[in-house]
Structures are given as structure tokens and as C-alpha cells.
Design a protein around this motif. Structure first.
Motif, PDB file in Angstrom:
ATOM      1  N   THR A  76      37.035  50.581  65.483  1.00  0.00           N
ATOM      2  CA  THR A  76      36.829  49.156  65.223  1.00  0.00           C
ATOM      3  C   THR A  76      37.794  48.679  64.160  1.00  0.00           C
ATOM      4  O   THR A  76      38.004  49.376  63.157  1.00  0.00           O
ATOM      5  CB  THR A  76      35.386  48.888  64.754  1.00  0.00           C
TER       6      THR A  76
ATOM      7  N   ARG B 259      45.539  51.548  70.886  1.00  0.00           N
ATOM      8  CA  ARG B 259      45.504  50.441  71.853  1.00  0.00           C
ATOM      9  C   ARG B 259      44.322  49.540  71.497  1.00  0.00           C
ATOM     10  O   ARG B 259      43.193  50.014  71.387  1.00  0.00           O
ATOM     11  CB  ARG B 259      45.332  50.959  73.281  1.00  0.00           C
ATOM     12  N   LEU B 260      44.593  48.247  71.324  1.00  0.00           N
ATOM     13  CA  LEU B 260      43.529  47.278  71.095  1.00  0.00           C
ATOM     14  C   LEU B 260      42.965  46.844  72.443  1.00  0.00           C
ATOM     15  O   LEU B 260      43.726  46.575  73.375  1.00  0.00           O
ATOM     16  CB  LEU B 260      44.064  46.068  70.329  1.00  0.00           C
ATOM     17  N   ASP B 261      41.636  46.759  72.540  1.00  0.00           N
ATOM     18  CA  ASP B 261      41.040  46.341  73.803  1.00  0.00           C
ATOM     19  C   ASP B 261      41.440  44.914  74.161  1.00  0.00           C
ATOM     20  O   ASP B 261      41.421  44.541  75.335  1.00  0.00           O
ATOM     21  CB  ASP B 261      39.517  46.453  73.719  1.00  0.00           C
ATOM     22  N   ALA B 262      41.814  44.119  73.147  1.00  0.00           N
ATOM     23  CA  ALA B 262      42.280  42.763  73.419  1.00  0.00           C
ATOM     24  C   ALA B 262      43.684  42.754  74.019  1.00  0.00           C
ATOM     25  O   ALA B 262      44.085  41.785  74.654  1.00  0.00           O
ATOM     26  CB  ALA B 262      42.255  41.926  72.137  1.00  0.00           C
ATOM     27  N   LYS B 263      44.459  43.837  73.812  1.00  0.00           N
ATOM     28  CA  LYS B 263      45.802  43.975  74.377  1.00  0.00           C
ATOM     29  C   LYS B 263      45.926  45.386  74.946  1.00  0.00           C
ATOM     30  O   LYS B 263      46.611  46.248  74.375  1.00  0.00           O
ATOM     31  CB  LYS B 263      46.870  43.705  73.316  1.00  0.00           C
TER      32      LYS B 263
ATOM     33  N   MET C  97      45.512  41.133  65.506  1.00  0.00           N
ATOM     34  CA  MET C  97      44.162  41.692  65.535  1.00  0.00           C
ATOM     35  C   MET C  97      43.307  41.021  64.477  1.00  0.00           C
ATOM     36  O   MET C  97      43.821  40.395  63.543  1.00  0.00           O
ATOM     37  CB  MET C  97      44.187  43.201  65.340  1.00  0.00           C
ATOM     38  N   SER C  98      41.990  41.163  64.648  1.00  0.00           N
ATOM     39  CA  SER C  98      41.036  40.518  63.762  1.00  0.00           C
ATOM     40  C   SER C  98      39.875  41.470  63.524  1.00  0.00           C
ATOM     41  O   SER C  98      39.550  42.296  64.392  1.00  0.00           O
ATOM     42  CB  SER C  98      40.533  39.218  64.392  1.00  0.00           C
TER      43      SER C  98
ATOM     44  N   MET D 208      37.325  43.641  66.188  1.00  0.00           N
ATOM     45  CA  MET D 208      37.895  44.011  67.482  1.00  0.00           C
ATOM     46  C   MET D 208      37.693  45.502  67.747  1.00  0.00           C
ATOM     47  O   MET D 208      37.717  46.318  66.839  1.00  0.00           O
ATOM     48  CB  MET D 208      39.398  43.696  67.522  1.00  0.00           C
ATOM     49  N   SER D 209      37.504  45.837  69.014  1.00  0.00           N
ATOM     50  CA  SER D 209      37.410  47.241  69.399  1.00  0.00           C
ATOM     51  C   SER D 209      38.798  47.794  69.681  1.00  0.00           C
ATOM     52  O   SER D 209      39.711  47.060  70.072  1.00  0.00           O
ATOM     53  CB  SER D 209      36.518  47.407  70.631  1.00  0.00           C
TER      54      SER D 209
END
Length: 353
Positions: free
Chosen positions: A44, A218-222, A258-259, A262-263
Motif C-alpha cells: 500500500t 507496479r501500481l494497480d492504478a497503472k 501515486m497517492s 493506493m494498492s
């Protein structure tokens, strides 16, 4: 002369025909390298700076300009309390300081006069000592009044609550007109600088993850972008039921979108201490019956291929560890291996051809 040329052509023709009928393939050599275990773990995005900002004194809120989602800089005003009573108290303390200063000045003047008289035997020494005690008492009283004034000044300063660091307001607790007691919450502030990814790591990997451990995120948002990262530290988790410790990761660069909250998915490359042959992932063919094979380029002219059953191990960086069935130096087919048959003639081509 003509006969010689015809003879050479006759020798070249079969080889050319054989080459033209060969299947085009790309090959890569089997290499020996250090084997790593790639471990993928969920994490996270977290902010190292988070605070529930509160007031230090009681008072009525007269201004609360911040709202949820608003970004603030360090030192920006978050809330103001009504300062009227404390300002009046500060004025009174200032007057008391002036009075104490005048009383001390008068006591010092009387002491100096009495000392001069005593030196000419016109005043008793006990009166000099009494006046000296009064001067000491006035000095203490002035110091006390000054401390009270500084306390009132500090309380007045605390009527304005400012942001301790730059960040975003995630929750606003104080509203205009509301009375707050000391410790009353104003806002919850989350810093947006130097964000990190916090990853719970199972205990079986304890001691394997260090600041030198290769890691990517790897960000789940990207999900299609892999970001380079580094291990900042590992932190023990106090909850024994989790059987894990926390790894703090910092992504490379300051512009990663990212913020907090974020997962993310972290990929650690853990050294196994083993070296062995590896092949590109594209060389491996998995069969429905569970066999794993590769096509190996045989020596000879024209070149042919043979199928080899192998036993594979860990996969990492697009490579697969071969436990058995291949040795370093062999060349395996990585493209064009979909419909080959044992002993088939092939034509080796370059990747960019």
C-alpha cells in the motif's frame, strides 16, 4: 572454363534448395548466471508524514478556511480561535511587567541612597540589608511578571493553528463557531512528499531483504508500468499473529503519479546463492501432459533441430532456470518453434531480419 562453372553451379544448387526449404528460426545460447527467486507481494502507498492536527488551548473557532482535499503548504493557517480574551490578558500582563519594573527601579534607588548614608554613618546597616532584600524580591517579582507575559503571548500565538508540513487535508473536524477544548482535533493532514510503499513480508523471507535487494513496483492504478524502487528499511511488526515484517520501499523519481492508500505490487529478486543454466522464456514449450521441452540447434550442415525434455526451476527477468536437460553453451530456438519436428532442417535468422 564453361564446364567448370557448370560444375560449381551444380554443387551449389542442392545446398541453396535445401536452405530455401528450411524453416526460419531465431536461437539464443544457454547461459549460466546467478539464480534468483522472484517474490511478488501486495503493498500500500503510505505517507511518512500524517498528523491529526489539534489545538493546544480552548477557544471558539472564528475561521476554518481549509476543506477536505485541499492542499496546504507548511505554515499555512488551518484554523483561528477567537483571541480577544487572551489579548486582554496579554495587555494586563504587560502592565504588570511595567509596574514591577518601576517598583524594582524605586527599590534600587532607595538601596543606593541608604548605602551612601550608611557609609557616612547616617543610616544603620540593618536597613541596608532590608532594602537589599526588597530589591531581590522586586527582581524576582519582575521575572515572574515577565514569565506570565510570555505565557500569555504564547497562548495568543496558539490561537492560530498552522500546517506542520505540506500535504492534503483528508478530514476536517473543526467548523466555524465551534468551541474546542485543548486537544480538540482541527484537521487530519497527510503529507504528499516522499511517499513510500509499505509491503508486509512473510517471515520465511526474513533476512533475505536488504537495502541491496533488487525490487520493482507496479501500481494497480497503472498496471502496465513497472517502476524501479529501492528498499529503505525493514520494520518488525508488533502483531505476532501476522507472522510478517514490513518493508518500506521508495520509488525512483519524484514524479510517479501515486497517492496514499493506493494498492501496489512489489517484485523482490531474492538471491538463492545458486548458479545454473538459464534459457529465455520464449524457448520453453509446455505440453498438456506436463512435459516441458525446448528445441535445440544441432551441429552440422545444414543445421537441424532436436527436441529436448528439461526440468525447470525458478523464473525471473524473462529467464527460466533449467535444473536438468541442458548445459551452458547449447543454442535453443526462441522463435519459430511452434511447428518444428525432430531432425527438421532450419535456417537461423537474426532477430531484426
Amino acid at each position: 572454363m564453361r564446364t567448370g562453372l557448370l560444375g560449381i553451379a551444380a554443387l551449389i544448387a542442392p545446398a541453396a534448395l535445401a536452405q530455401s526449404g528450411a524453416a526460419p528460426v531465431q536461437v539464443e545460447p544457454v547461459k549460466t548466471r546467478s539464480i534468483v527467486e522472484r517474490v511478488a507481494l501486495s503493498g500500500t502507498v503510505a505517507a511518512p508524514n500524517t498528523a491529526e492536527v489539534s489545538v493546544a488551548i480552548a477557544g471558539k473557532v472564528v475561521a476554518a478556511p481549509t476543506t477536505e482535499g485541499e492542499r496546504v503548504e507548511a505554515g499555512d493557517t488551518l484554523v483561528k480561535l477567537d483571541p480577544e480574551l487572551t489579548r486582554l490578558t496579554l495587555d494586563a500582563r504587560e502592565a504588570e511587567v511595567q509596574q514591577a519594573r518601576a517598583e524594582l527601579s524605586d527599590a534600587r534607588r532607595r538601596l543606593e541612597t541608604t548605602r551612601e548614608l550608611a557609609a557616612r554613618n547616617n543610616a544603620p546597616q540593618n536597613e541596608v540589608r532590608s532594602l537589599a532584600d526588597q530589591v531581590a524580591a522586586r527582581e524576582a517579582a519582575l521575572a515572574h511578571r515577565r514569565a506570565q507575559r510570555e505565557r500569555a503571548r504564547a497562548e495568543l500565538d496558539r490561537h492560530t493553528v498552522t500546517a506542520p508540513f505540506a500535504g492534503v487535508v483528508s478530514h476536517k473536524a473543526a467548523m466555524t463557531g465551534e468551541w474546542l477544548d485543548p486537544g480538540g482535533s482541527v484537521v487530519e493532514l497527510i503529507g504528499l512528499k516522499r511517499l513510500r510503499v509499505e509491503v508486509p513480508v512473510p517471515q520465511q523471507h526474513h533476512g533475505k531483504i536488504t537495502p541491496d535487494t533488487p525490487v520493482s513496483v507496479r501500481l494497480d492504478a497503472k498496471p502496465n508500468t513497472r517502476f524501479g524502487a529501492r528498499v529503505l528499511r525493514t520494520v518488525p511488526v508488533s502483531d505476532s499473529r501476522s507472522r510478517a515484517f514490513m518493508a518500506h520501499l521508495r520509488l525512483a523519481g519524484d514524479s510517479v503519479p501515486m497517492s496514499p492508500g493506493m494498492s501496489a505490487r512489489a517484485h523482490f529478486d531474492l538471491a538463492t546463492g545458486e548458479r545454473g543454466p538459464v534459457i529465455p522464456r520464449d524457448a520453453l514449450i509446455r505440453h498438456p501432459d506436463g512435459r516441458e521441452t525446448v528445441w535445440v540447434l544441432d551441429k552440422g550442415e545444414p543445421p537441424t533441430v532436436s527436441e529436448r525434455v528439461i526440468d525447470t526451476g525458478l523464473a525471473f527477468d524473462g529467464l527460466i532456470h533449467v535444473r536438468e536437460g541442458l548445459k551452458s553453451g547449447a543454442r535453443v530456438v526462441v522463435e519459430g518453434n511452434e511447428a518444428l519436428t525432430p531432425g527438421q532442417r532450419v535456417r537461423v535468422v537474426q532477430a531484426d531480419s
